[in-house]
Design a protein around this motif. Sequence first.
Motif, short mmCIF file in Angstrom:
data_model
loop_
_atom_site.label_atom_id
_atom_site.label_comp_id
_atom_site.label_asym_id
_atom_site.label_seq_id
_atom_site.Cartn_x
_atom_site.Cartn_y
_atom_site.Cartn_z
N ASN A 47 0.76 -1.17 -0.16
CA ASN A 47 0.09 0.14 -0.16
C ASN A 47 0.81 1.32 0.17
O ASN A 47 0.49 2.21 0.70
N GLY A 80 -2.15 -4.15 0.59
CA GLY A 80 -2.66 -5.10 1.75
C GLY A 80 -2.50 -6.42 1.50
O GLY A 80 -3.13 -7.34 2.57
N LYS A 81 -2.41 -7.03 0.24
CA LYS A 81 -2.77 -8.37 0.08
C LYS A 81 -1.33 -9.11 -0.44
O LYS A 81 -0.36 -8.31 -1.06
N SER A 98 -4.91 -12.02 -6.01
CA SER A 98 -4.50 -11.40 -4.63
C SER A 98 -5.19 -11.96 -3.52
O SER A 98 -6.45 -12.37 -3.98
N ARG A 99 -4.70 -12.30 -2.44
CA ARG A 99 -5.51 -12.68 -1.21
C ARG A 99 -5.38 -11.82 0.04
O ARG A 99 -4.00 -11.77 0.24
N ALA A 100 -6.16 -11.53 0.76
CA ALA A 100 -5.92 -10.98 1.98
C ALA A 100 -5.42 -11.60 3.03
O ALA A 100 -5.74 -12.95 3.29
N HIS A 103 -4.98 -8.97 9.28
CA HIS A 103 -6.18 -8.92 10.00
C HIS A 103 -6.57 -7.65 10.10
O HIS A 103 -7.92 -7.30 10.23
N VAL A 105 -6.58 -5.29 7.73
CA VAL A 105 -7.14 -4.47 6.48
C VAL A 105 -8.55 -5.13 6.03
O VAL A 105 -8.72 -6.40 5.83
N LYS A 109 -11.63 -10.70 0.34
CA LYS A 109 -10.64 -11.62 0.68
C LYS A 109 -9.75 -11.72 -0.75
O LYS A 109 -8.51 -11.70 -0.47
N TYR A 110 -10.25 -11.75 -1.94
CA TYR A 110 -9.71 -12.09 -3.11
C TYR A 110 -9.91 -11.01 -3.99
O TYR A 110 -10.90 -10.57 -4.32
#
Length: 310
Positions: A47, A80-81, A98-100, A103, A105, A109-110
Amino acid sequence: AACAAAARFYRSALAFDESCGGARQYLRERGVAAATAAKFGLGFAPNRPRELLEAAGGARGALEAAGVLFPDGGRDRFAGKLVLPIRDASGEPRGFGSRAVLHHVAGPKYVNSPTTPIFSKGASLFGLDVAKDAVARRDEALLVEGYFDVLALHDVGVDNAVGVLGVGVTPRQLETAARFSPSRRVVLALDGDAAGDAAIQRLCRDVFPKLADEAGVDLYVMALGSAAKDASDFVGGRRAAGVADNAIAGVADNAIAAEIRARADAAVPWNGPPDASSANPVEIHARKEPNASGAPPDASALRDAQDEVE
């Protein structure tokens, strides 16, 4: 060029940035080895869009056109992923998944790249550049659904696995995978849930007949069994069983790879086995027995199976 610059920025952040410890911890928890993460070029988006822009030589327009930056203020789409580059067969990044993993952010999730002039989800395979030589050598492409399914399989040595980025398998993805197999053999091991079963039914009805007739793709369906919902879960469960039985890690991984290859060898053709009394592809995919005993192999089985691995 924009995607390649972004991939380098994200990869460097995951490796060296102090703010990316949560992403590195997530990969450890998922059992993804550092060597596997490096091979697939995994990264993290910290970020900091200004630094990303500088890394790309100030080419804001190119980053926006590639779907990396939003046009409304230059925000990083993947901020953030954990970032997974989706590369073509030559290794050039065309888009990102991408995946989160943090905790604190918020958000989905995707997040995946949008369709761009160089990227279409339905025309892409995750891990193709890494797997293509093994597909040719083993004369088989093993298609699974998700990013972590591919990573888990490569981690244990099943190096001909590629990911279709979800259950929406397209003819183009199947043809692309088949292109690298001399006999054009493609084995599908989709998630063992209702969505995966429905996808197999749809493919057998609407896609496979034409693809087999017109493109000569030799299609098979493989079962993982109900002990695992997907390939990543299968590997994790087998590894956990090996730890419980005090199996040596490398031996356990070799045995897992041997079991998966045996299941791929036992996969049935999309239009059913020659013996009409046998299960059809949809039944094979939905089978509930993880193995003959209904349980993961014990430590002795793990050690014995290593001899089957090439």
